[in-house]
Scaffold this motif. Structure first.
Motif, mmCIF file in Angstrom:
data_model
loop_
_atom_site.group_PDB
_atom_site.id
_atom_site.type_symbol
_atom_site.label_atom_id
_atom_site.label_comp_id
_atom_site.label_asym_id
_atom_site.label_seq_id
_atom_site.Cartn_x
_atom_site.Cartn_y
_atom_site.Cartn_z
ATOM 1 N N THR A 2 -3.830 -2.006 -0.555
ATOM 2 C CA THR A 2 -4.892 -1.214 -1.330
ATOM 3 C C THR A 2 -4.227 -0.257 -2.282
ATOM 4 O O THR A 2 -3.104 -0.457 -2.539
ATOM 5 C CB THR A 2 -5.161 -0.023 -0.151
ATOM 6 N N SER A 9 0.866 -1.144 0.085
ATOM 7 C CA SER A 9 -0.092 -0.027 -0.184
ATOM 8 C C SER A 9 0.817 1.252 -0.112
ATOM 9 O O SER A 9 0.748 2.303 -0.634
ATOM 10 C CB SER A 9 -0.975 0.155 1.373
ATOM 11 N N ASP A 43 -9.583 6.519 8.577
ATOM 12 C CA ASP A 43 -8.655 5.313 7.993
ATOM 13 C C ASP A 43 -7.712 4.935 9.017
ATOM 14 O O ASP A 43 -7.141 4.043 9.050
ATOM 15 C CB ASP A 43 -7.650 5.912 6.762
ATOM 16 N N ILE A 52 -2.201 0.943 7.285
ATOM 17 C CA ILE A 52 -3.287 0.436 8.031
ATOM 18 C C ILE A 52 -3.808 -0.793 7.294
ATOM 19 O O ILE A 52 -4.367 -1.800 8.297
ATOM 20 C CB ILE A 52 -4.487 1.468 8.275
ATOM 21 N N LEU A 53 -3.752 -0.980 6.028
ATOM 22 C CA LEU A 53 -4.232 -2.160 5.325
ATOM 23 C C LEU A 53 -3.411 -2.380 4.114
ATOM 24 O O LEU A 53 -3.333 -1.717 3.302
ATOM 25 C CB LEU A 53 -5.859 -2.008 4.873
ATOM 26 N N ASP A 54 -2.818 -3.572 4.049
ATOM 27 C CA ASP A 54 -1.845 -4.093 2.897
ATOM 28 C C ASP A 54 -2.716 -4.176 1.699
ATOM 29 O O ASP A 54 -4.076 -4.485 1.879
ATOM 30 C CB ASP A 54 -1.467 -5.199 3.422
ATOM 31 N N ASN A 108 -4.989 6.326 2.077
ATOM 32 C CA ASN A 108 -4.742 4.899 2.430
ATOM 33 C C ASN A 108 -3.905 5.056 3.790
ATOM 34 O O ASN A 108 -3.469 4.007 4.284
ATOM 35 C CB ASN A 108 -4.341 4.096 1.454
#
Length: 340
Positions: free
Chosen positions: A244, A44, A176, A240-242, A235
């Motif tokens: 994206t 990300s 986020d 925070i989130l792989d 993002n």
């Protein structure tokens, strides 16, 4: 002090936490969260940069744009540049702790103001993080924007009240940040918000409300329906989130859907004034910058932050000259090379 000195000094101050790489693309620090890297594989983080790199510019030199202006406004606040400091916290566990939280955010807010920009402040598991931001904003006569984590409703509204008392120009929530492990470990869980919960928060203040962390058209439209005054396409720096997409990849569709209904800001992978130009051309009204300003603060205090912002704004002006844009408002998708 110059840019090279700032980078050199930052490398010493951030040793073991940030390598101050020649190209800050997240490859070396992948998975270093806490730290300065992106979560998991770091995809990300890297996608933010590759999404920007995927766009090329139309060079135009047959025009009268010789002295472009980067002046703009945000909620009536006159700014010399559309480049702003993103909300950042966590100097003890993300940046090594050689600078205290209050000193760091003070450098960000003060250096931003000196550059004609505005600094955003953050929130975290340690209450002193949000407090430090408010103190820095008060020290600059309210010239700053605090951003709150998606906590429990009452905790958010209590922090909104304190931001109002501090004289902040606007208030935000980084949705986020939902699910941040560090918050949960400290007994302060955060999470998503329903439409009704978001609307309650927006209606709890007369300050312009900003929602940071929008990456899809449907959620941009929900934010507008809830009454937010601005969104930040982000993002969370890839932290925070792989897996994206990069912010620049989703920005055009979001802008096409809500451009005339809300102020659109964007962040993620911004390293130069050319990156800023691209995000503005893709539909943003302003741009947030994070990691480069960490280097500025650790390498040269508030003056270092100003040096980084001034450098990026000078690059933006040069790019405007070479794409034929006299004002920020003239930066449109005509700047982007479409190919055949």
């Amino acid at each position: 002090m110059d840019f090279a000195t700032v980078k050199s000094q930052a490398k010493d101050q951030l040793k073991g936490f940030c390598r101050v790489c020649p190209i800050c693309d997240g490859r070396v620090c992948s998975g270093e969260v806490p730290g300065m890297g992106g979560v998991g594989t770091g995809m990300s983080f890297r996608n933010n940069l590759t999404a920007l790199a995927a766009y090329s510019l139309n060079m135009r030199t047959l025009h009268g744009c010789k002295e472009p202006s980067t002046e703009t406004e945000l909620f009536g606040i006159k700014l010399s540049t559309p480049i702003m400091a993103a909300p950042m916290t966590g100097t003890p566990y993300n940046m090594g702790g050689t600078i205290g939280e209050r000193d760091f955010i003070g450098m960000i807010v003060s250096g931003s103001k000196q550059s004609g920009a505005i600094g955003w402040t953050g929130d975290g598991a340690d209450p002193t993080m949000y407090d430090s931001g408010l103190e820095a904003i008060i020290a600059e006569q309210g010239h700053g924007i605090p951003v709150i984590k998606p906590r429990e409703q009452g905790a958010i509204i209590e922090r909104i009240r304190r931001a109002e008392d501090a004289g902040a120009k606007a208030i935000g929530m980084d949705i986020d940040g939902a699910g941040l492990v560090t918050m949960a470990l400290k007994g302060q869980p955060v999470g998503p918000k329903t439409f009704e919960e978001l609307k309650e928060i927006v209606q709890a203040t007369k300050l312009p409300f900003i929602l940071k962390g929008i990456m899809t058209v449907d959620e941009a439209e929900l934010a507008v329906s809830a009454g937010v005054k601005a969104i930040v396409v982000s993002n969370h720096g890839g932290r925070i989130l792989d897996c994206t997409p990069g912010a620049a990849a989703v920005l055009p569709a979001i802008a096409a859907a809500v451009k005339d209904k809300v102020t659109i800001l964007a962040d993620g992978g911004v390293r130069t004034g050319v990156d800023v130009l691209k995000l503005l051309a893709l539909g943003a009204d302003g741009v947030l910058v994070g990691r480069p300003l960490v280097v500025g603060a650790f390498g040269g205090d508030a003056a270092g932050v100003k040096i980084i912002l001034d450098k990026m704004n000078a690059e933006l002006k040069q790019a405007m000259i070479l794409t034929g844009c006299s004002t920020i408002g003239e930066i449109t998708q005509n700047v982007i090379y479409q190919g055949k």
